[in-house]
Write an enzyme that holds these catalytic residues in place. Sequence first.
Site, PDB file in Angstrom:
ATOM      1  N   GLY A  32       0.820  -1.209   0.000  1.00  0.00           N
ATOM      2  CA  GLY A  32       0.000   0.000   0.000  1.00  0.00           C
ATOM      3  C   GLY A  32       0.848   1.250   0.000  1.00  0.00           C
ATOM      4  CB  THR A  41       4.674   6.151   2.265  1.00  0.00           C
ATOM      5  OG1 THR A  41       5.197   5.937   0.956  1.00  0.00           O
ATOM      6  CG2 THR A  41       5.827   6.332   3.212  1.00  0.00           C
ATOM      7  N   GLY A  61       2.020   2.010   5.419  1.00  0.00           N
ATOM      8  CA  GLY A  61       3.195   1.300   5.927  1.00  0.00           C
ATOM      9  C   GLY A  61       3.527   1.719   7.339  1.00  0.00           C
ATOM     10  CD  GLU A  99       6.777  -5.907  -1.811  1.00  0.00           C
ATOM     11  OE1 GLU A  99       6.755  -5.386  -2.943  1.00  0.00           O
ATOM     12  OE2 GLU A  99       7.713  -6.629  -1.416  1.00  0.00           O
ATOM     13  CB  CYS A 106       3.537  -0.075  -6.808  1.00  0.00           C
ATOM     14  SG  CYS A 106       3.673  -1.818  -7.203  1.00  0.00           S
TER      15      CYS A 106
END
Lengths: 501, 499
Positions: free
Chosen positions: A189, A191, A194, A211, A245
């Site tokens: 997903g 930042t 994360g 990731e 991404c």
Amino acid sequence: MSTNMTSVITKSRSAFSSERTLAVSFRLAQIKNLLAMINECQDEIVSALHADLRKSTMEATLYEVELVRSEIAYFIRNLKNLAKKEKLPMNLLACLDSGYIQREPYGVVLILGAWNYPLSLSLLPLIGAIAAGNCVILKPSELAPNTAQTLSKIVPRYLDTECFHIYEADLEGTKELLKNKFDYIFATGSTNMGRSVMAAAVPHLTPLTLELGGKSPIFIDDSSDYELATKRILWGKCMNLGQTCIAPDYILCSKNVEKEFLTVATRVLTEWYGTNWKQSLDLTRILNEKNFLRLQKMIEETKGRIAFGGQMDQQTLWISPTVIVDIPDPSDIVMQEEIFGPILPIITVDSADEAIKIIKSRPKPLSLYVFSKDNSVIQEFVKRTSSGGICINDVIWQNGWEGLPFGGVGESGFGNYHGKYSFETFSHKKSVLQRGFSYMSEKLGEARYPPYNDSKLRFFTTIIRHIHSFNVNINWCRVTSHFFAGCFGALVLFLYLRYLK
Amino acid sequence: MAAVQQQQMISRARAAFKSGKTLPLSFRIKQLKNMIRFLDECGDEILDSLRQDLRKSKMEATLFEIEVMRSDFNHLIRNLKSYAKGDKLPTNLMSFEDSASIKRDPYGLVLVLGAWNYAFSLSLQPLAGAIAAGNCVILKPSECSPKSAATMARLIPKYLDNECYHVYEAELEDTKLLLTNHFDYIFATGSIGMGKSVLAAAAPNLTPVTLELGGKSPTYIDETSDLEITVKRVLWGKFTNLGQTCIAPDYILCSKKVEKEFLKAASKVVTEWYGDNSRKSPDLARIVNDRNFNRLKSILDKTKGRVVFGGETDQKERWVSPTVLVDVLTDDAAMEEEIFGPILPILTVNSPDEAIEFILSRPKPLALYIFSKQEKVVQTFLDRTSSGGVCVNDVIWQAANEGLPFGGVGGSGMGSYHGSFSFDTFSHKKAVLHRGFSKMSENMSSGRYPPYTDKNLSFFRTVMRNLHRFQLTYGQVVSHIMAVGVGVVIFYLMQTLTL
């Protein structure tokens, strides 16, 4: 909702305690069932992807279904080997000892899927976690609801329902879920996501793989084949309407290359999408209004010039492939965060060195792309920059290339997966040293016991300093196969001399 | 004041990394060789610091600090070229102009937080791993072993590049402040509490971490084991460093019968090793500080178990004698947290299964020990339990084997190091795919472009499903062809010579 959550977690833990996932045969059977699922439910899956993102059959099939199928096929071929003990070379001094690494599952793994490749970004990690022997709770992204619902419906028909769970939840539900203890968390997903996931892992000391994303730069130098470079870059950018991404985010090149790029680009896009790109069925749509507005803002507020594209339609969540040039400022709106849309800024630079400086002044990206025929230029980028991965003279391909790890570094994430890296990510490497009670075994180690004296110290020091020289690094399989190859050669010559001469 | 000092240090280290000087292997090898020189030239200072901090004997300080470090540094020096060159993937016949490889990139600025129980090796081994992988490093040794920390701060700068590598002494508050900065990797050895603080500090910066923590390492002894040898090995592991070893056997699980024989042998061994008054033995270390001493004394005070031998303490010397406790129940004070001292509880179990159920009910330990000659029993423990590492029929040694990763799982930590695993830990595996512009390359993949057609979809699908069949390990094919050739030549020579 929360009773369901508690029950899912309890069931998973209890299933893991039952130890049934330890058997490699069980794991293989589950993975083969997933193959059956992909085969039998392909139409349903492709429809769901179309409903969520207007993905074309080509993109849904190749970049979702087939990727999953490849990963399944990899594990069917290789799981037995991956799960084997990794033996250490024998050591002549300690020949009665044997050391090896045993891979074991962590336990209950939580996977948080993403919306842009809602099938593969959920199932690829799931496959890896299953292969490594874990029980799994998979929470697909709620932003791709059709795919999430499809997975909820079909997965339980094929996988053991005690060990593997699809858990649908919105943002609040996910935050609740994250308060629980998991033995591993794998999340794809943004930042920010994360950071939240990592913070949630703290009280339980849960290891994780994140990731994430970032702005993946592309450098095109004057030696490249402009036609191919342009096509490949545009293919990577337009796939899923830029919502990938590892999509090429922005270009760095000379004024001359920019000119060539623009000439080829307008031609190529018309070849691909006709004169009215919006009508092409091959282009997906932006996920939702929030992302649409974010991209619209970029197009409206950029201080750069729109070279082509720029058309938008809020109702159909359509944004045209758009190239922006003459960006005066590195802090322009299009250069602030990952674009994740079909907008391609071009920043002109005078040299590879200048491009490298710009790249290094920014967070490490998930991917980096270099187009050049000059190996010394390529090596400069490979050696002086850091990114999750790097692809030369193409884009995207490094993902899905068997044998390459896929993951980020710095703000683009940590950890990796795909193929054997998935297996490594979802398993713990347990070191095992087996010693014995034999006379030799004890004699070798007896000097360690008190009372300590200098002669014992000297003895042990000598052993520690030289033991590595006694490692016998012979791969017997290789020796045998080469021996037989030699015999084969001798046999061929024998037969030749005997029967043909 | 501390904030300013930290910022300056971090700026210098970052600038050094940016300069690229840590990238050439020759630079890294030189630093590692200088670390060996440090061990050679400063052996006495190292021994003296360890004696002052922990009353470590020369034997233990030399073997389990100096020699272990020397071995690890030498391993890195010998293998650095091969580790750093990365991996080249097999060529694929279907796309043989493409080449794929994995390159090892340093992360950048690494923070290493050392521990006090093996004050030098738990600081310098991670430091060496980070250096080998091409990073710049800030090492903060544990303040609980202050003499060792001061020695490292004073001497390491004489051996290592001062811009790239910094030894930073700090107490707890300043360490917390240091952790608010952005590092590219954090490696920390310590308690579970410390692990949580470090992970919490890493989260906002998305910094990857390795945490080497601890736990209660269970030791299962069954009736088939050679008890005389078992007792020696277990007690050696327990009393080294006066029990202050993260992989010390924490407690024993065995039958009543084994316990009886264990105790008989144990008191004999302890007397053989340490004399009648173990406090006078120069071979036993001391507890590192008052806090830990009080913690251990509290265990002895609160335990409902029976002291079979030992149980003596002395506050002034921070002495706790080698102690064995029996009749210990699972909720005893000695069974709450990692003992980290010379107290060895024995819990009786009636079967390996009972031992396994107990182990599974507790957090995963850093080490697990099984003493048995029965392959089946050993395999059951190996298959059903999870721990950082396992040693069968001995203790501690799994951490000394340079081919085995050393690290925990669950509550005992995440990540690993030693040898090649250090290099793996401190480097990022960057996937590199190199394609070409040739007609062949483009023809193979031009089906991907729009307008999408069923034909292109079919073609690509077939490629994806069959690509793996065309993997070719070039080197192996060549070597096998050569082997065939060698066979031909040998046979020919034999024919010629015999004729």
